[in-house]
Design an enzyme around this catalytic site. Structure first.
Site, PDB file in Angstrom:
ATOM      1  N   HIS A   2       4.918  -9.076   1.597  1.00 47.32           N
ATOM      2  CA  HIS A   2       4.449  -8.143   2.627  1.00 47.32           C
ATOM      3  C   HIS A   2       4.304  -8.944   3.927  1.00 47.32           C
ATOM      4  O   HIS A   2       4.030 -10.144   3.888  1.00 47.32           O
ATOM      5  CB  HIS A   2       3.089  -7.629   2.154  1.00 47.32           C
TER       6      HIS A   2
ATOM      7  N   ASP B  86      -1.393 -13.304  -3.323  1.00 48.80           N
ATOM      8  CA  ASP B  86      -1.706 -12.030  -2.680  1.00 48.80           C
ATOM      9  C   ASP B  86      -1.769 -10.982  -3.788  1.00 48.80           C
ATOM     10  O   ASP B  86      -0.740 -10.531  -4.289  1.00 48.80           O
ATOM     11  CB  ASP B  86      -0.611 -11.708  -1.661  1.00 48.80           C
TER      12      ASP B  86
ATOM     13  N   GLN C 180      -1.589  -5.695  -4.718  1.00 49.81           N
ATOM     14  CA  GLN C 180      -1.020  -4.680  -5.611  1.00 49.81           C
ATOM     15  C   GLN C 180      -1.370  -4.921  -7.072  1.00 49.81           C
ATOM     16  O   GLN C 180      -1.148  -4.046  -7.915  1.00 49.81           O
ATOM     17  CB  GLN C 180       0.508  -4.634  -5.461  1.00 49.81           C
TER      18      GLN C 180
ATOM     19  N   LYS D 159      -7.269  -0.337  -1.981  1.00 48.94           N
ATOM     20  CA  LYS D 159      -6.206  -0.068  -2.959  1.00 48.94           C
ATOM     21  C   LYS D 159      -6.770  -0.029  -4.383  1.00 48.94           C
ATOM     22  O   LYS D 159      -6.082   0.322  -5.329  1.00 48.94           O
ATOM     23  CB  LYS D 159      -5.120  -1.137  -2.870  1.00 48.94           C
TER      24      LYS D 159
ATOM     25  N   CYS E  81       6.380  -2.542   5.390  1.00 45.75           N
ATOM     26  CA  CYS E  81       5.892  -3.846   5.881  1.00 45.75           C
ATOM     27  C   CYS E  81       6.583  -4.998   5.181  1.00 45.75           C
ATOM     28  O   CYS E  81       5.968  -6.030   4.892  1.00 45.75           O
ATOM     29  CB  CYS E  81       4.379  -3.977   5.719  1.00 45.75           C
TER      30      CYS E  81
HETATM   31  C1  LIG Z   1       1.394  -6.931  -1.335  1.00 45.41           C
HETATM   32  C2  LIG Z   1       0.504  -6.584  -0.176  1.00 45.41           C
HETATM   33  N1  LIG Z   1      -0.053  -7.551   0.539  1.00 45.41           N
HETATM   34  C3  LIG Z   1      -0.867  -7.288   1.567  1.00 45.41           C
HETATM   35  C4  LIG Z   1      -1.166  -6.009   1.960  1.00 45.41           C
HETATM   36  C5  LIG Z   1      -2.067  -5.784   3.128  1.00 45.41           C
HETATM   37  O1  LIG Z   1      -3.256  -5.222   2.740  1.00 45.41           O
HETATM   38  P1  LIG Z   1      -4.333  -4.732   3.814  1.00 45.41           P
HETATM   39  O2  LIG Z   1      -3.579  -3.893   4.788  1.00 45.41           O
HETATM   40  O3  LIG Z   1      -5.318  -3.973   3.010  1.00 45.41           O
HETATM   41  O4  LIG Z   1      -4.904  -5.955   4.454  1.00 45.41           O
HETATM   42  C6  LIG Z   1      -0.605  -4.958   1.248  1.00 45.41           C
HETATM   43  C7  LIG Z   1      -0.887  -3.563   1.637  1.00 45.41           C
HETATM   44  O5  LIG Z   1      -0.057  -2.807   2.024  1.00 45.41           O
HETATM   45  C8  LIG Z   1       0.248  -5.251   0.162  1.00 45.41           C
HETATM   46  O6  LIG Z   1       0.818  -4.272  -0.540  1.00 45.41           O
END
Ligand SMILES: Cc1ncc(COP(=O)(O)O)c(C=O)c1O
Lengths: 407, 145
Positions: free
Chosen positions: A128, A201, A204, A227, A365
């Site tokens: 992401h 990270d 998910q 999430k 993203c």
């Molecule tokens: C794999 C992953 N990393 C990071 C994020 C970013 O999360 P947040 O927007 O809650 O900081 C997301 C959310 O879309 C994600 O799916």
């Protein structure tokens, strides 16, 4: 579904989520955008309401009853998260605004201290943007290099190639686009054998599978409350004690200090060193309630049920002419990205919405990943344990409507 | 209603876009990009004596942005730069204002349905923003964001 998971009552569970009972454009709401954000059970909504109605005050400094109560609830939330992640100590749990802030925090504190000119940071091709850009910024500042472990046609990371200069491996546990479950335990072991620090990270993964940070043996693990059926604005950074101790503070302000004079300030110990200012207290209360809720259902039950749902959805979608699934890893979470011949994802998303089916379309993203698969965008259906086989059927039937329209 | 968005003429132009490809001896060009959906568009114009003699576009996009680019290139031919700029403003109004009057917009009036789909307005205006950049004769990329 032929073999619905026994003892899993998704239809009953749906009733815990008030938002799901509505109709959208005259159709039953079919919410399949869980990878972007998940809906909230009544238990979470009620915990936040109760907190503001009877226990709210600022934390840590007050001697009065409300402040003591709020502080206790906040710190109990930390213990709750510690247990949820299998961390050794509650002091290893830092509250953040979300995954993005957690990664930025590590980049700006651990990163600035430990990444120097010529060093390398290894990420994967399925990250992401929030696990790409903070490292790019750091690399630019320090004169370091960002390297990328590729993914194969199925969307699996096959190989992590470290160099003499690799200092950090930062990788997603589960891809938000492809659903790929990355073998982070094996990758972390290989990295550690070379003295490389590991950040995972878990945005998910935390909502969908058992996470045990000691079993994975990662150095940092980050996720977002929203999430995980919790509120927005709250997230978690897990860091091993020794690392957190050695890291410089993130932001300066109240709560992160031990003593302040105009000449010199001494910093508080972790996790407080990284929690400057009044935190999202109600967010922590809501997150703790969400974790309670998930524990009650059982994360392993959730995982097993979602795997069945994924199997069913994959089989049904594969029957559709002209539909191609992007991301066919052997170990996958319940996220399905697809493209339809002759229908742009943006149009598909608009049409599906008119049939009550909420999906996400676009690059999610993850623009470099879109490029890797040669598509400008995909349509993504991402599932949670409150989704049912009927939801899959509604998705399939809406896709057929879109196809008729563009035939 | 979904049929207000995907009217016959829009579907037709999205499936069989007119005036696609590169333009020989173009005198103005611009690139447009919608980061939200990844739509990309290159627009080329041949302007002679202040009049748009020819217009072509290339790129990949959703049905709305493709149809919009296709219909735009059709209506542009033979117009002066001033007329084209005026048309841009009128088109923008059509998509954003409930009170907009479409009577002088001809075929472009089919896009009035987009108004009910706020997330799609940028798809319909991408080609037009790109036109504006081309008329200002900048070769820079424009973005809808
Ligand atoms: C794999 C992953 N990393 C990071 C994020 C970013 O999360 P947040 O927007 O809650 O900081 C997301 C959310 O879309 C994600 O799916």
């Amino acid at each position: 579904m032929a073999h619905a998971v026994k003892s899993f009552d998704a239809a009953g569970i749906r009733k815990d989520f008030p938002i799901l009972s509505q109709r959208v454009h005259g159709h039953r709401l079919v919410y399949l955008d869980n990878a972007a954000s998940a809906q909230k059970p009544q238990a979470v909504i009620e915990a936040i309401r109760r907190f503001y109605s009877s226990d709210y005050a600022n934390i840590h400094r007050g001697v009065h009853a409300l402040s003591e109560r709020a502080t206790r609830l906040y710190e109990e939330g930390r213990v709750q998260v510690q247990r949820f992640l299998g961390a050794a100590d509650a002091r290893e749990i830092v509250f953040t605004r979300g995954t993005t802030e957690g990664i930025n925090l590590v980049a700006q504190t651990w990163g600035r201290k430990n990444i120097g000119a010529g060093d390398e940071i290894l990420i994967t091709a399925l990250e992401h943007h929030s696990n790409i850009v903070p490292w790019q910024m750091l690399c630019e500042e320090r004169g370091a290099r960002l390297r990328v472990a590729p993914v194969n046609e199925r969307g699996e990371v096959e190989k992590f190639e470290f160099s003499e200069r690799t200092k950090l491996l930062a990788m997603a546990h589960i891809s938000n686009v492809l659903g790929t479950i990355v073998p982070v335990r094996e990758a972390a072991a290989a990295a550690h054998a070379r003295g490389i620090t590991v950040l995972v990270d878990g945005a998910q993964a935390a909502p969908h599978m058992k996470v045990d940070v000691r079993e994975l043996d990662c150095d940092f693990y980050v996720f977002s409350g929203h999430k995980l059926y919790g509120p927005t604005g709250i997230g978690v950074l897990y860091g091993k004690s020794a690392l957190l101790e050695a890291m410089p503070p993130y932001q300066g302000g109240g709560d992160m200090i031990r003593s302040v004079t105009f000449e010199k300030t001494t910093y508080n110990a972790p996790p407080y060193k990284f929690e400057a200012g009044t935190p999202d207290i109600a967010g922590v209360i809501g997150l703790a309630a969400a974790i309670d809720y998930v524990n009650e259902i059982g994360i392993d039950n959730i995982d097993a049920y979602e795997q069945e749902l994924l199997g069913y959805a994959t089989r049904e979608l594969e029957k559709i002419d002209g539909l191609r699934i992007i991301g066919t890893a052997r170990h996958k979470a319940a996220v399905i990205s697809f493209v339809l011949e002759g229908i742009h994802p943006h149009d598909a998303g608009t049409i599906l919405d008119r049939y009550g089916v909420a999906v996400r379309t676009g690059h999610h993203c993850a623009q470099p990943l879109m490029e890797r698969f040669g598509v400008p965008a995909t349509t993504r259906a991402s599932f949670a344990f409150y989704n049912t086989p009927e939801d899959v059927d509604a998705l399939v039937s809406a896709i057929h409507k879109a196809k008729e329209m563009f035939a | 209603m979904i049929d207000d968005l995907y009217q016959e003429i829009i579907l037709d132009h999205s499936k069989r876009p007119r005036n696609t490809g590169r333009l020989e001896n173009a005198t103005a060009a611009a690139e447009g990009f919608n980061p939200l959906c990844g739509d990309k568009l290159t627009l080329e114009l041949r302007i002679e004596d202040g009049r748009i003699e020819d217009a072509r576009f290339a790129g990949s996009g959703c049905a709305i942005s493709t149809a919009s680019a296709s219909l735009m290139t059709e209506v542009l031919k033979g117009r002066t730069k001033q007329e084209a700029e005026k048309l841009f403003e009128r088109f923008h109004e059509l998509l954003t204002s409930d009170a907009a009057d479409a009577s002088d917009l001809g075929k472009l009036a089919v896009f009035s349905g987009v108004r009910e789909f706020p997330a799609r307005v940028k798809c319909a205006t991408l080609a037009w923003h790109t036109l504006k950049a081309a008329l200002e004769n900048s070769r820079e990329k424009v973005s809808t964001e």
